[in-house]
Motif scaffolding. Structure first.
Motif, PDB file in Angstrom:
ATOM      1  N   ARG A 150       0.823  -1.209   0.000  1.00  0.00           N
ATOM      2  CA  ARG A 150       0.000   0.000   0.000  1.00  0.00           C
ATOM      3  C   ARG A 150       0.855   1.255   0.000  1.00  0.00           C
ATOM      4  O   ARG A 150       0.502   2.267  -0.599  1.00  0.00           O
ATOM      5  CB  ARG A 150      -0.918   0.016   1.226  1.00  0.00           C
ATOM      6  CG  ARG A 150      -1.946  -1.100   1.255  1.00  0.00           C
ATOM      7  CD  ARG A 150      -2.885  -0.965   2.427  1.00  0.00           C
ATOM      8  NE  ARG A 150      -2.190  -1.022   3.711  1.00  0.00           N
ATOM      9  CZ  ARG A 150      -1.941   0.020   4.486  1.00  0.00           C
ATOM     10  NH1 ARG A 150      -2.324   1.232   4.119  1.00  0.00           N
ATOM     11  NH2 ARG A 150      -1.319  -0.137   5.648  1.00  0.00           N
ATOM     12  N   VAL A 151       2.019   1.189   0.704  1.00  0.00           N
ATOM     13  CA  VAL A 151       2.867   2.378   0.865  1.00  0.00           C
ATOM     14  C   VAL A 151       4.339   1.994   0.725  1.00  0.00           C
ATOM     15  O   VAL A 151       4.778   0.967   1.265  1.00  0.00           O
ATOM     16  CB  VAL A 151       2.652   3.039   2.255  1.00  0.00           C
ATOM     17  CG1 VAL A 151       3.536   4.275   2.400  1.00  0.00           C
ATOM     18  CG2 VAL A 151       1.195   3.404   2.453  1.00  0.00           C
ATOM     19  N   LEU A 152       5.079   2.817  -0.007  1.00  0.00           N
ATOM     20  CA  LEU A 152       6.524   2.697  -0.089  1.00  0.00           C
ATOM     21  C   LEU A 152       7.131   3.902   0.619  1.00  0.00           C
ATOM     22  O   LEU A 152       6.932   5.046   0.198  1.00  0.00           O
ATOM     23  CB  LEU A 152       6.996   2.662  -1.542  1.00  0.00           C
ATOM     24  CG  LEU A 152       8.503   2.840  -1.783  1.00  0.00           C
ATOM     25  CD1 LEU A 152       9.291   1.700  -1.144  1.00  0.00           C
ATOM     26  CD2 LEU A 152       8.810   2.931  -3.275  1.00  0.00           C
ATOM     27  N   HIS A 153       7.840   3.670   1.715  1.00  0.00           N
ATOM     28  CA  HIS A 153       8.558   4.731   2.425  1.00  0.00           C
ATOM     29  C   HIS A 153       9.961   4.810   1.826  1.00  0.00           C
ATOM     30  O   HIS A 153      10.759   3.879   1.975  1.00  0.00           O
ATOM     31  CB  HIS A 153       8.634   4.431   3.919  1.00  0.00           C
ATOM     32  CG  HIS A 153       7.306   4.399   4.601  1.00  0.00           C
ATOM     33  ND1 HIS A 153       6.667   5.546   5.036  1.00  0.00           N
ATOM     34  CD2 HIS A 153       6.486   3.356   4.919  1.00  0.00           C
ATOM     35  CE1 HIS A 153       5.515   5.212   5.593  1.00  0.00           C
ATOM     36  NE2 HIS A 153       5.379   3.899   5.543  1.00  0.00           N
ATOM     37  N   LEU A 154      10.261   5.899   1.144  1.00  0.00           N
ATOM     38  CA  LEU A 154      11.531   6.061   0.451  1.00  0.00           C
ATOM     39  C   LEU A 154      12.410   7.053   1.199  1.00  0.00           C
ATOM     40  O   LEU A 154      12.061   8.230   1.342  1.00  0.00           O
ATOM     41  CB  LEU A 154      11.276   6.550  -0.981  1.00  0.00           C
ATOM     42  CG  LEU A 154      12.475   6.669  -1.909  1.00  0.00           C
ATOM     43  CD1 LEU A 154      13.163   5.321  -2.104  1.00  0.00           C
ATOM     44  CD2 LEU A 154      12.036   7.248  -3.259  1.00  0.00           C
ATOM     45  N   ILE A 155      13.548   6.578   1.698  1.00  0.00           N
ATOM     46  CA  ILE A 155      14.471   7.413   2.469  1.00  0.00           C
ATOM     47  C   ILE A 155      15.607   7.873   1.562  1.00  0.00           C
ATOM     48  O   ILE A 155      16.314   7.060   0.965  1.00  0.00           O
ATOM     49  CB  ILE A 155      15.033   6.634   3.678  1.00  0.00           C
ATOM     50  CG1 ILE A 155      13.892   6.257   4.635  1.00  0.00           C
ATOM     51  CG2 ILE A 155      16.102   7.455   4.403  1.00  0.00           C
ATOM     52  CD1 ILE A 155      14.319   5.372   5.795  1.00  0.00           C
ATOM     53  N   LEU A 156      15.787   9.207   1.466  1.00  0.00           N
ATOM     54  CA  LEU A 156      16.779   9.790   0.568  1.00  0.00           C
ATOM     55  C   LEU A 156      17.549  10.895   1.272  1.00  0.00           C
ATOM     56  O   LEU A 156      17.030  11.550   2.173  1.00  0.00           O
ATOM     57  CB  LEU A 156      16.091  10.395  -0.663  1.00  0.00           C
ATOM     58  CG  LEU A 156      15.228   9.481  -1.539  1.00  0.00           C
ATOM     59  CD1 LEU A 156      14.531  10.306  -2.611  1.00  0.00           C
ATOM     60  CD2 LEU A 156      16.068   8.386  -2.156  1.00  0.00           C
ATOM     61  N   ASP A 157      18.781  11.116   0.806  1.00  0.00           N
ATOM     62  CA  ASP A 157      19.490  12.306   1.259  1.00  0.00           C
ATOM     63  C   ASP A 157      19.151  13.464   0.326  1.00  0.00           C
ATOM     64  O   ASP A 157      18.360  13.324  -0.597  1.00  0.00           O
ATOM     65  CB  ASP A 157      21.004  12.048   1.358  1.00  0.00           C
ATOM     66  CG  ASP A 157      21.658  11.795   0.005  1.00  0.00           C
ATOM     67  OD1 ASP A 157      21.127  12.237  -1.027  1.00  0.00           O
ATOM     68  OD2 ASP A 157      22.714  11.122  -0.019  1.00  0.00           O
ATOM     69  N   ASN A 158      19.765  14.610   0.569  1.00  0.00           N
ATOM     70  CA  ASN A 158      19.385  15.825  -0.148  1.00  0.00           C
ATOM     71  C   ASN A 158      20.259  16.099  -1.368  1.00  0.00           C
ATOM     72  O   ASN A 158      20.323  17.233  -1.848  1.00  0.00           O
ATOM     73  CB  ASN A 158      19.456  17.031   0.801  1.00  0.00           C
ATOM     74  CG  ASN A 158      18.491  16.891   1.958  1.00  0.00           C
ATOM     75  OD1 ASN A 158      17.343  17.299   1.879  1.00  0.00           O
ATOM     76  ND2 ASN A 158      18.946  16.298   3.062  1.00  0.00           N
ATOM     77  N   GLY A 159      20.936  15.077  -1.880  1.00  0.00           N
ATOM     78  CA  GLY A 159      21.812  15.254  -3.030  1.00  0.00           C
ATOM     79  C   GLY A 159      21.059  15.712  -4.265  1.00  0.00           C
ATOM     80  O   GLY A 159      19.877  15.404  -4.454  1.00  0.00           O
TER      81      GLY A 159
END
Length: 262
Positions: A150-159
């Motif tokens: 139902r949900v994809l939690h995508l963790i990213l840096d600020n590049g």
């Protein structure tokens, strides 16, 4: 140090061995260093808490149809050919590696980590732009990770490669059957990104020693590493929790957010 003590007239004379004895007694090692970094993000605590909670709850979230994925790049992987070659280790002798080399080009690694299982998706591309990052995301969006979620939690840096101003709009155009929630890491907090831990053994196992005949061999060995890793994937044993973070901040009265990476 002994010379400096005399020069500054701290003492008339002193033996270097005396200085060394004092350092040993006090367990002081001035020849070692530990780097640290102070976050400049005013929302450090808020952003870091969200990410740490996702790590802590990743398995439980997956059972509810929500998966947590970290994505990032390892840039400028050089295909270098040692001109003197590489001799294998022998009894009583280490691997011998020629010091001079010829550069054969550069590739950039794009990788995603499924937090609750430890599986990875990766690709090597010749350039590092948002369009290349989109290639990785498309691989993730169409992978078996995403079936019936139902949900994809995508963790990213600020590049800049992650195009913070464009990525949400681009994802909306895909009309995916699941929701994508992007969680931005605090500025100067790459240590919070679990996929960085995947890159560390890659450096030791694939790039030590650095000897590739061409870009094709470089890509092949990198992808073989990830294929082998996915045979028996293990989630990263992440021990730092949001409770520990809050405790750190509550004890550091009147201090700005300070968390470090050695």
């Amino acid at each position: 140090m002994a010379q400096e003590a005399v020069k500054r007239k701290v003492v008339l004379s002193i033996a270097p061995s005396t200085i060394l004895d004092w350092l040993r007694q006090e367990k002081i090692k001035p020849w070692q260093r530990h780097s640290w970094q102070k976050s400049t993000d005013p929302e450090f605590l808020k952003k870091a808490t969200v990410v740490l909670n996702l790590y802590e709850m990743a398995y439980a979230l997956a059972r509810r149809g929500e998966v947590v994925v970290c994505a990032d790049e390892k840039t400028c992987m050089q295909a270098r050919t040692a001109t003197g070659g590489v001799d294998p280790a022998q009894p009583g002798k280490p691997v011998r590696h020629g010091a001079r080399y010829v550069r054969k080009g550069v590739l950039h690694l794009f990788a995603g980590l499924l937090v609750h299982t430890g599986e990875t998706i990766a690709c090597c591309l010749p350039r590092k732009r948002f369009v290349e990052f989109q290639t990785l995301l498309q691989m993730i969006f169409h992978s078996h990770w995403i079936k019936r979620i139902r949900v994809l939690h995508l963790i990213l840096d600020n590049g800049s490669t992650h195009a913070p101003k464009q990525i949400r709009g681009w994802i909306r155009t895909l009309e995916l059957p699941f929701q994508v929630r992007i969680h931005w890491l605090p500025v100067n907090a790459s240590w919070l990104d679990q996929v960085e831990i995947v890159f560390s053994p890659l450096e030791r196992k694939v790039f030590t020693p650095t000897h590739f005949t061409d870009l094709h061999e470089l890509e092949s060995r990198v992808m073989d590493y990830f294929a082998e890793r996915n045979v028996k994937p293990k989630p990263i044993q992440w021990s730092y929790t949001s409770a520990m973070l809050r405790k750190h901040f509550s004890s550091a009265t009147h201090q700005k957010p300070v968390l470090c990476a050695a």
